[in-house]
Scaffold this active site. Structure first.
Site, short mmCIF file in Angstrom:
data_model
loop_
_atom_site.label_atom_id
_atom_site.label_comp_id
_atom_site.label_asym_id
_atom_site.label_seq_id
_atom_site.Cartn_x
_atom_site.Cartn_y
_atom_site.Cartn_z
N GLU A 168 23.04 -142.40 37.69
CA GLU A 168 23.82 -141.16 37.65
C GLU A 168 23.47 -140.39 36.39
OE1 GLU A 168 28.36 -139.39 37.57
OE2 GLU A 168 27.82 -141.13 36.36
N ASP A 172 26.59 -146.14 36.93
CA ASP A 172 27.54 -145.11 36.56
C ASP A 172 27.30 -144.64 35.12
OD1 ASP A 172 30.22 -143.78 37.15
OD2 ASP A 172 30.72 -144.88 35.33
C1 GLC Z 1 31.10 -141.38 36.58
C2 GLC Z 1 31.87 -141.42 37.88
C3 GLC Z 1 33.20 -140.75 37.67
C4 GLC Z 1 33.97 -141.51 36.61
C5 GLC Z 1 33.15 -141.59 35.33
C6 GLC Z 1 33.73 -142.60 34.38
O1 GLC Z 1 30.79 -140.08 36.23
O2 GLC Z 1 31.12 -140.82 38.89
O3 GLC Z 1 33.93 -140.71 38.86
O4 GLC Z 1 35.20 -140.89 36.35
O5 GLC Z 1 31.83 -142.01 35.57
O6 GLC Z 1 33.47 -143.89 34.84
#
Ligand code: GLC
Length: 582
Positions: free
Chosen positions: A307, A239
């Site tokens: 991500e 993440d």
């Molecule tokens: C990432 C997740 C999102 C979350 C953020 C903070 O972008 O996909 O849903 O709010 O991280 O953890």
């Protein structure tokens, strides 16, 4: 650009490559990407298809209105029939749920809302028995402020865990140490009265950033990864990893001259000192070493998906040197793309051209942070997009419910849950609409998701858009996904074949997948809203004397089995077809 979490498709990165020397978009003849060498059996993810489960919304097994791990286990047969190879489960760890699990209070447990560790073990076992891998969501940029580590860290300036988080004195005149912002709006710094210092949080103030420069913290986080790998996890989705490391000089972020009031405040600055810092790749590399150590034991590779919303050139950095990075830095190029043939064509071309030799591509069209595919594009174009997603070269990710054509659900103000909406209301930043309950059936309350009151409303189209109905309808979106997924399994050309993007013709995006004598496939997607005809240009080698024939093997308009001449193919508006060429 559709609205999105502001850190997610920010700063025009997709339009303006960050790295010096980045390749300019090319109008030259598209590059032919050669067929991949036969995969070692352990690189299952190359031919695999990842399916994202948002656990709160997939299946509730105990009637409390929130989905859980047992619910996922109950639905594994559905996923096996669908034909996916791995599930990525959004966080289910103990959490105060300020950001619905993306605020972790214990990296080695299961939140009671979702079940128990034994439920996880049972889920992993049942998934593996069906040949489905299990990818966990590792939230390593920040913990919850309720994590015992943070409670210790904030207790005094001299606590041994003080340096596990990022603490600074106020600015000389008072106030936050610098201008860094939170993705969710407002300052990224919150003052803690116990010690009078500020702590940094790139997201909510209840999500303090971990300090990846601290060796003890590193050790503890890598141990948490091992905990899950020991229990059978097959990898992690990492993440928000471009946020892991911040500028060591704590310099102010520069103003973004292109910011428009009305979009999220975070975009008013360019996050050049808080994202993509030197050192991020080192962290990723440490994680990869952990993953590889498991592969060294049993030969099975553990997958790291990262991500990262960035230009192809920036993404590529995270494949890492000598492979010491993520196997799949997520490619969101088509997720934020306007549905226009020139844009789609260019994004595909830019990404494939920039891909470093020997690295594996991937494609994402939907997730829990962005409006649903069928809402962004409309139902017909969403089906055509599925044809792209599942025949482009590389690993696709499907967001739960997109295979049904699920749409965003309007959320009444009194039912809003998402902090992104609550913190900056009215800007359209809320993510609840794309997180509503999975639509299993039209004949049970709440679409078969729960016997209780669902945490978010069930869509009003549940009677027509649901698994049970679509499984009986060969023209449904679900049937299209199943067909395409099956083709990927049976046709080596689609799984690992070479890739040639053909010159764009009007609204038609076209490409060829080929695996020597084992098959040759032409994908055609009419991205426009008027009927058209595709006639390959001379030199495309699609036709022999204008006569090469083909058969439609999958398509959005039920023309399966139709014979076509590749020299002249009629396409309805928003039609996508896969043609097996003779
Ligand atoms: C990432 C997740 C999102 C979350 C953020 C903070 O972008 O996909 O849903 O709010 O991280 O953890």
């Amino acid at each position: 650009m559709p609205r999105a979490l502001r850190h997610l498709v920010p700063l025009g990165l997709l339009a303006a490559p960050l790295l010096a020397g980045a390749q300019a978009p090319s109008s030259a003849a598209p590059k032919v990407i050669p067929a991949a060498a036969v995969t070692p059996a352990d690189r299952w993810w190359e031919e695999g298809v990842v399916y994202q489960v948002y656990p709160r919304s997939f299946q509730d097994s105990d009637g409390n209105g929130v989905g859980d791990l047992r619910g996922i286990t109950q639905r594994l047969d559905y996923l096996k029939t669908l034909g996916i190879n791995a599930i990525w489960i959004s966080p289910f760890f103990p959490s105060p749920m300020r950001d619905f699990g993306y605020d972790v209070a214990d990296y080695t447990g299961v939140d009671s809302t979702f079940g128990t560790l034994a439920d996880f073990d049972a889920l992993a076992k049942a998934a593996h028995a069906r040949g489905i891998r299990v990818i966990l969501d590792f939230v390593a940029n920040h913990s919850s402020d309720q994590h015992p580590w943070f409670k210790e860290s904030r207790s005094s300036r001299t606590n041994p865990k003080r340096d596990w988080y990022i603490w600074r004195d106020p600015a000389p005149g008072g106030g936050p140490p610098n201008n860094w912002l939170s993705v969710f709006g407002g300052s990224g710094w919150t003052r803690d009265s116990t010690t009078g210092q500020y702590y940094f949080h790139q997201f909510l103030k209840e999500q303090p950033d971990l300090n990846w420069r601290n060796p003890e913290l590193q050790k503890a986080m890598l141990a948490a990864m091992r905990f899950w790998l020991d229990r059978g996890a097959d990898g992690f989705r990492l993440d928000a990893f471009p946020h892991f490391v911040e500028d060591s000089l704590f310099r102010d972020n520069p103003v973004n001259p292109n910011w428009r009031p009305g979009s999220g405040e975070y975009d008013s600055l360019q996050a050049v000192h808080t994202t993509h810092q030197p050192g991020t790749l080192d962290v990723l590399c440490q994680m990869r070493r952990v993953a590889n150590s498991y592969q060294a034991r049993d030969g099975r590779s553990r997958l790291l998906i990262g991500e990262v919303y960035a230009s192809p050139q920036q993404l590529n950095v995270y494949y890492g040197k000598n492979g010491c990075g993520a196997q799949l830095p997520s490619n969101f190029g088509l997720l934020g793309a306007p549905w226009k043939s020139d844009v789609i064509w260019q994004r595909i071309d830019d990404y494939m051209r920039a891909l470093p030799a020997g690295r594996w591509p991937n494609w994402v069209l939907g997730n829990h942070d962005n409006p649903r595919l069928a809402t962004r594009l409309g139902p017909d174009a969403a089906r055509a997009a599925a044809v792209l997603l599942l025949t482009l070269p590389g690993t696709p990710t499907i967001y739960y419910g997109d295979e049904l054509g699920m749409r965003n659900v309007p959320i009444p103000p009194d039912r809003v849950q998402d902090p992104a909406e609550k913190q900056q209301p009215g800007l359209g930043l809320g993510r609840d609409p794309e997180r509503t309950p999975m639509q299993w059936t039209g004949s049970a309350p709440n679409g078969g998701f729960t016997t209780g009151t669902p945490w978010l409303p069930v869509a009003s189209d549940v009677d027509s858009v649901n698994v049970a109905r679509e499984q009986r309808d060969s023209a449904s979106t679900l049937a299209l996904y199943e067909r395409l997924l099956k083709l990927r399994k049976t046709e080596p050309a689609l799984a690992r074949g070479s890739f040639r993007l053909l010159p764009r013709q009007g609204d038609v995006v076209a490409f060829l997948r080929e695996d020597g004598s084992r098959g040759r496939y032409l994908t055609l997607v009419n991205v426009g809203t008027t009927a058209t005809t595709y006639a390959p240009a001379a030199g495309d080698r699609l036709t022999r004397g204008g006569k090469r024939r083909g058969t439609i093997v999958a398509g959005t308009r039920g023309r399966r089995g139709d014979r076509v001449t590749a020299a002249d193919i009629a396409l309805e508006p928003n039609e996508g077809v896969v043609i097996r060429l003779k």
